[in-house]
Design a protein around this motif. Sequence first.
Motif, PDB file in Angstrom:
ATOM      1  N   SER A 117       0.852  -1.182   0.000  1.00  0.00           N
ATOM      2  CA  SER A 117       0.000   0.000   0.000  1.00  0.00           C
ATOM      3  C   SER A 117       0.885   1.228   0.000  1.00  0.00           C
ATOM      4  O   SER A 117       1.975   1.228   0.566  1.00  0.00           O
ATOM      5  CB  SER A 117      -0.932   0.007   1.215  1.00  0.00           C
ATOM      6  OG  SER A 117      -0.217   0.138   2.407  1.00  0.00           O
ATOM      7  N   GLN A 145      -4.277   9.618  -3.351  1.00  0.00           N
ATOM      8  CA  GLN A 145      -4.941   8.343  -3.617  1.00  0.00           C
ATOM      9  C   GLN A 145      -4.223   7.272  -2.810  1.00  0.00           C
ATOM     10  O   GLN A 145      -3.005   7.126  -2.893  1.00  0.00           O
ATOM     11  CB  GLN A 145      -4.893   8.012  -5.105  1.00  0.00           C
ATOM     12  CG  GLN A 145      -5.737   6.821  -5.479  1.00  0.00           C
ATOM     13  CD  GLN A 145      -5.826   6.652  -6.984  1.00  0.00           C
ATOM     14  OE1 GLN A 145      -4.823   6.641  -7.676  1.00  0.00           O
ATOM     15  NE2 GLN A 145      -7.034   6.518  -7.481  1.00  0.00           N
ATOM     16  N   ASN A 163      -3.466   3.611  -2.419  1.00  0.00           N
ATOM     17  CA  ASN A 163      -3.432   2.436  -3.280  1.00  0.00           C
ATOM     18  C   ASN A 163      -3.088   1.197  -2.466  1.00  0.00           C
ATOM     19  O   ASN A 163      -2.168   1.225  -1.656  1.00  0.00           O
ATOM     20  CB  ASN A 163      -2.352   2.624  -4.353  1.00  0.00           C
ATOM     21  CG  ASN A 163      -2.648   3.787  -5.256  1.00  0.00           C
ATOM     22  OD1 ASN A 163      -3.381   3.648  -6.217  1.00  0.00           O
ATOM     23  ND2 ASN A 163      -2.090   4.948  -4.944  1.00  0.00           N
ATOM     24  N   PHE A 218      -2.343  -2.865  -3.294  1.00  0.00           N
ATOM     25  CA  PHE A 218      -2.166  -3.912  -4.292  1.00  0.00           C
ATOM     26  C   PHE A 218      -1.945  -5.236  -3.578  1.00  0.00           C
ATOM     27  O   PHE A 218      -1.194  -5.302  -2.610  1.00  0.00           O
ATOM     28  CB  PHE A 218      -0.953  -3.598  -5.189  1.00  0.00           C
ATOM     29  CG  PHE A 218      -1.168  -2.431  -6.086  1.00  0.00           C
ATOM     30  CD1 PHE A 218      -1.649  -2.608  -7.371  1.00  0.00           C
ATOM     31  CD2 PHE A 218      -0.917  -1.147  -5.632  1.00  0.00           C
ATOM     32  CE1 PHE A 218      -1.857  -1.516  -8.208  1.00  0.00           C
ATOM     33  CE2 PHE A 218      -1.118  -0.050  -6.457  1.00  0.00           C
ATOM     34  CZ  PHE A 218      -1.596  -0.240  -7.741  1.00  0.00           C
ATOM     35  N   ARG A 221      -8.011   2.922  -3.791  1.00  0.00           N
ATOM     36  CA  ARG A 221      -7.852   2.165  -5.038  1.00  0.00           C
ATOM     37  C   ARG A 221      -7.340   0.787  -4.647  1.00  0.00           C
ATOM     38  O   ARG A 221      -6.255   0.663  -4.081  1.00  0.00           O
ATOM     39  CB  ARG A 221      -6.859   2.869  -5.952  1.00  0.00           C
ATOM     40  CG  ARG A 221      -6.685   2.179  -7.278  1.00  0.00           C
ATOM     41  CD  ARG A 221      -5.802   3.027  -8.176  1.00  0.00           C
ATOM     42  NE  ARG A 221      -5.621   2.373  -9.449  1.00  0.00           N
ATOM     43  CZ  ARG A 221      -4.489   2.383 -10.125  1.00  0.00           C
ATOM     44  NH1 ARG A 221      -3.444   3.025  -9.644  1.00  0.00           N
ATOM     45  NH2 ARG A 221      -4.386   1.774 -11.267  1.00  0.00           N
TER      46      ARG A 221
END
Length: 135
Positions: A6, A12, A14, A16, A61
């Motif tokens: 992260s 933002q 994020n 993953f 996200r």
Amino acid sequence: MKNDLSFLLDSQMNLFEHQSTVNPNMPLRGLMYFGQLYQNEVKRQKKDIFGSSLIKIPSPRFIVFYNGDRELPDTIKYHLSDSFEVPDKSGEFEWTATVININNKRNESLQKNCESLYHYIEFVERIQLSPHGCG
């Protein structure tokens, strides 16, 4: 969560994650992960969630890279609302996990634009096809 990645970039947040199995619970897991990330961010900023001022938070996200052996389309979106015991199509509360299939011959434009991902996919495929590999 220790294997996940992260980072905060341009307002933002994020996250993953990598999966080799199909997991429709990813939106719930993502919600829980982001809850912890937001809690840490609010604490870092020394903000008061009980105050009367709106606290601005980074947009979430959540991307999951999939490379399992089950055939999946290039991209799938799993929604938290699919897990609700009582179906709710209002859209008033939703959390989405975008699953990107990174198996060989999938999302080829992404692989061409990200050399590290391309080499990772090649590496995993060689291990899976090797008679002495782990796959």
